[in-house]
Design a protein around this motif. Structure first.
Motif, mmCIF file in Angstrom:
data_model
loop_
_atom_site.group_PDB
_atom_site.id
_atom_site.type_symbol
_atom_site.label_atom_id
_atom_site.label_comp_id
_atom_site.label_asym_id
_atom_site.label_seq_id
_atom_site.Cartn_x
_atom_site.Cartn_y
_atom_site.Cartn_z
ATOM 1 N N SER A 1 -5.526 1.191 14.281
ATOM 2 C CA SER A 1 -5.396 0.865 12.619
ATOM 3 C C SER A 1 -4.910 -0.682 12.737
ATOM 4 N N ARG B 1 -6.481 -3.794 10.714
ATOM 5 C CA ARG B 1 -6.171 -4.582 9.650
ATOM 6 C C ARG B 1 -5.962 -5.729 10.097
ATOM 7 N N PHE C 1 -9.438 -6.918 8.793
ATOM 8 C CA PHE C 1 -9.357 -7.111 7.631
ATOM 9 C C PHE C 1 -8.641 -8.371 6.774
ATOM 10 N N ASP D 1 -7.848 -7.482 3.142
ATOM 11 C CA ASP D 1 -6.582 -6.920 3.116
ATOM 12 C C ASP D 1 -5.781 -7.175 1.624
ATOM 13 N N MET E 1 -6.958 -5.035 -1.436
ATOM 14 C CA MET E 1 -7.098 -3.752 -1.133
ATOM 15 C C MET E 1 -5.973 -3.057 -1.969
ATOM 16 N N ARG F 1 -2.344 -0.313 0.445
ATOM 17 C CA ARG F 1 -2.751 -0.493 1.816
ATOM 18 C C ARG F 1 -1.879 0.343 2.711
ATOM 19 N N VAL G 1 -4.021 3.541 2.880
ATOM 20 C CA VAL G 1 -5.269 3.266 3.537
ATOM 21 C C VAL G 1 -5.209 3.280 5.133
ATOM 22 N N TYR G 2 -4.099 2.516 5.623
ATOM 23 C CA TYR G 2 -3.882 2.290 6.938
ATOM 24 C C TYR G 2 -3.442 3.531 7.617
#
Length: 70
Positions: free
Chosen positions: A29, A33, A36, A42, A45, A48, A51-52
């Motif tokens: 992850s 990241r 991204f 990032d 988004m 966050r 999502v992560y």
């Protein structure tokens, strides 16, 4: 008859496989990241952290299936 989960010998100690899969998920992850952030995804988004978090869980579960068949 008891069924044990897979263990990983590491420096003379035995660790359950879920610890390794959790670490793989967290590192995966973090790497995604960084990708991204470099791509500019990032910044736009929403949510966050969520999502992560789910990305780390998905990578951890996928590594568990691929490495240990569970």
């Amino acid at each position: 008859m008891s069924e044990r989960g897979p263990v990983i010998p590491f420096f003379g100690a035995y660790f359950p496989s879920w610890i390794a899969c959790s670490l793989i998920g967290i590192f995966g992850s973090v790497i995604i990241r960084l990708i991204f952030i470099k791509a500019g995804i990032d910044a736009v988004m929403p949510l966050r952290v969520v999502v992560y978090l789910f990305l780390a869980i998905a990578i951890g579960l996928a590594s568990s299936i691929l490495l240990f068949g569970r």
